[in-house]
Design a protein around this motif. Structure first.
Motif, PDB file in Angstrom:
ATOM      1  N   UNK A  17       0.835  -1.221  -0.123  1.00  0.00           N
ATOM      2  CA  UNK A  17      -0.037  -0.035   0.018  1.00  0.00           C
ATOM      3  C   UNK A  17       0.784   1.270  -0.004  1.00  0.00           C
ATOM      4  N   UNK A  18       0.541   2.194  -0.897  1.00  0.00           N
ATOM      5  CA  UNK A  18       1.126   3.444  -1.006  1.00  0.00           C
ATOM      6  C   UNK A  18       2.714   3.448  -1.375  1.00  0.00           C
ATOM      7  N   UNK A  19       3.083   2.256  -1.799  1.00  0.00           N
ATOM      8  CA  UNK A  19       4.573   2.001  -2.332  1.00  0.00           C
ATOM      9  C   UNK A  19       4.670   1.507  -3.633  1.00  0.00           C
ATOM     10  N   UNK A  20       5.613   2.083  -4.314  1.00  0.00           N
ATOM     11  CA  UNK A  20       5.952   1.454  -5.882  1.00  0.00           C
ATOM     12  C   UNK A  20       7.277   1.061  -5.598  1.00  0.00           C
ATOM     13  N   UNK A  21       7.444  -0.356  -6.253  1.00  0.00           N
ATOM     14  CA  UNK A  21       8.515  -1.189  -6.302  1.00  0.00           C
ATOM     15  C   UNK A  21       9.234  -0.609  -7.580  1.00  0.00           C
ATOM     16  N   UNK A  22      10.673  -0.476  -7.394  1.00  0.00           N
ATOM     17  CA  UNK A  22      11.357   0.061  -8.469  1.00  0.00           C
ATOM     18  C   UNK A  22      12.245  -1.035  -9.034  1.00  0.00           C
ATOM     19  N   UNK A  23      12.366  -2.094  -8.338  1.00  0.00           N
ATOM     20  CA  UNK A  23      13.025  -3.195  -8.723  1.00  0.00           C
ATOM     21  C   UNK A  23      12.409  -3.823 -10.371  1.00  0.00           C
ATOM     22  N   UNK A  24      13.134  -4.343 -11.099  1.00  0.00           N
ATOM     23  CA  UNK A  24      12.828  -5.049 -12.577  1.00  0.00           C
ATOM     24  C   UNK A  24      11.646  -5.938 -12.176  1.00  0.00           C
ATOM     25  N   UNK A  25      10.500  -5.673 -13.056  1.00  0.00           N
ATOM     26  CA  UNK A  25       9.229  -6.570 -12.735  1.00  0.00           C
ATOM     27  C   UNK A  25       9.629  -8.051 -12.665  1.00  0.00           C
ATOM     28  N   UNK A  26      10.555  -8.685 -13.681  1.00  0.00           N
ATOM     29  CA  UNK A  26      10.484  -9.758 -13.833  1.00  0.00           C
ATOM     30  C   UNK A  26      11.532 -10.500 -12.769  1.00  0.00           C
ATOM     31  N   UNK A  27      12.147  -9.530 -11.972  1.00  0.00           N
ATOM     32  CA  UNK A  27      13.233 -10.147 -10.976  1.00  0.00           C
ATOM     33  C   UNK A  27      12.611 -11.021 -10.141  1.00  0.00           C
ATOM     34  N   UNK A  28      13.451 -12.179  -9.887  1.00  0.00           N
ATOM     35  CA  UNK A  28      13.014 -13.008  -8.712  1.00  0.00           C
ATOM     36  C   UNK A  28      13.273 -12.717  -7.453  1.00  0.00           C
ATOM     37  N   UNK A  29      12.155 -12.646  -6.614  1.00  0.00           N
ATOM     38  CA  UNK A  29      12.388 -12.180  -5.123  1.00  0.00           C
ATOM     39  C   UNK A  29      12.975 -13.676  -4.062  1.00  0.00           C
ATOM     40  N   UNK A  30      12.067 -14.742  -4.320  1.00  0.00           N
ATOM     41  CA  UNK A  30      12.115 -15.753  -3.324  1.00  0.00           C
ATOM     42  C   UNK A  30      11.766 -17.052  -4.182  1.00  0.00           C
ATOM     43  N   UNK A  31      12.410 -18.120  -3.790  1.00  0.00           N
ATOM     44  CA  UNK A  31      12.140 -19.576  -4.758  1.00  0.00           C
ATOM     45  C   UNK A  31      12.224 -20.349  -3.623  1.00  0.00           C
ATOM     46  N   UNK A  32      11.617 -21.495  -3.911  1.00  0.00           N
ATOM     47  CA  UNK A  32      11.832 -22.861  -3.215  1.00  0.00           C
ATOM     48  C   UNK A  32      12.346 -23.636  -4.250  1.00  0.00           C
ATOM     49  N   UNK A  33      13.471 -24.180  -4.097  1.00  0.00           N
ATOM     50  CA  UNK A  33      14.339 -25.204  -5.057  1.00  0.00           C
ATOM     51  C   UNK A  33      14.416 -26.544  -4.541  1.00  0.00           C
ATOM     52  N   UNK A  34      14.484 -27.551  -5.442  1.00  0.00           N
ATOM     53  CA  UNK A  34      14.680 -28.873  -4.968  1.00  0.00           C
ATOM     54  C   UNK A  34      15.982 -29.221  -4.254  1.00  0.00           C
TER      55      UNK A  34
END
Length: 220
Positions: free
Chosen positions: A161-178
């Motif tokens: 709310x009320x914040x704009x994220x400036x990082x690239x939209x396709x950038x991965x933030x968190x993931x679950x890997x094998x």
């Protein structure tokens, strides 16, 4: 967002000799941009320990010889050998202007993929956001309760709310890997690619404010 107070003094001079003396006496030369004027000041190195050696981000109340300014940490230069701070840049913050800051990321919930033996990978430990300082949180919380193995959350899937994220939209933030992928990463010392667009730089600033770099070469 948390605030912290720092007391400092205006610099008596900007030359190489004066800068060297400040550092020899255990002080760190600083500069603040973003206001009506560029302000050069200094304070003992220990004064900055609570904003440097912490994952937290603060709005800083800078008391410079009795006059207080709201500011945010922008950039720290470290000594190449001792790793001690040798110069710090701040940006002045105003109530009526948006501020840009990198806010730490935290996760909540239990991912099904982790229960199934997967490993959590936080690809970005902070995100750059823009908004009023009153709306800036201590952390950007991300719910991982729907992540299975092989799933991830990217920037475009997040909103605050009320914040704009400036990082690239396709950038991965968190993931679950094998688990197998986690072992491969550990062996190679890599954690995979963050995004096709690359990582953004860190820092803080106010919209429309220019931050001319101080002539560090003249001070070294």
């Amino acid at each position: 967002m948390k605030t912290i107070e720092i007391k400092a003094l205006k610099r008596p001079g900007l030359g190489k000799k004066e800068t060297k003396k400040l550092r020899k006496d255990g002080n760190v030369p600083c500069v603040m941009y973003g206001g009506e004027e560029i302000i050069h000041f200094y304070a003992p190195e220990l004064t900055f320990k609570d904003i440097i050696y912490t994952p937290n981000v603060y709005i800083i109340n800078l008391d410079i010889e009795g006059k207080t300014y709201m500011a945010a940490l922008q950039e720290i230069q470290y000594h190449p050998v001792s790793d001690s701070p040798i110069h710090i840049d701040f940006i002045q913050v105003f109530e009526d202007r948006p501020v840009t800051m990198s806010i730490p990321v935290s996760v909540t919930g239990v991912a099904p993929g982790i229960k199934a033996g997967g490993k959590l990978r936080l690809k970005r430990r902070s995100l750059k956001v823009k908004g009023s300082f009153k709306d800036l949180p201590d952390t950007l919380v991300i719910d991982i309760s729907k992540l299975d193995i092989g799933m991830s959350i990217k920037v475009h899937e997040l909103s605050y709310e009320n914040l704009e994220i400036l990082d690239p939209q396709r950038a991965m933030v968190v993931a679950v890997i094998s688990s197998r992928m986690a072992v491969k990463e550990a062996a190679t010392g890599e954690e995979g690619e963050e995004s096709e667009e690359g990582a953004e730089g860190e820092g803080a600033g106010t919209e429309g404010a220019q931050s001319p770099a101080e002539d560090s070469a003249s001070e070294e």
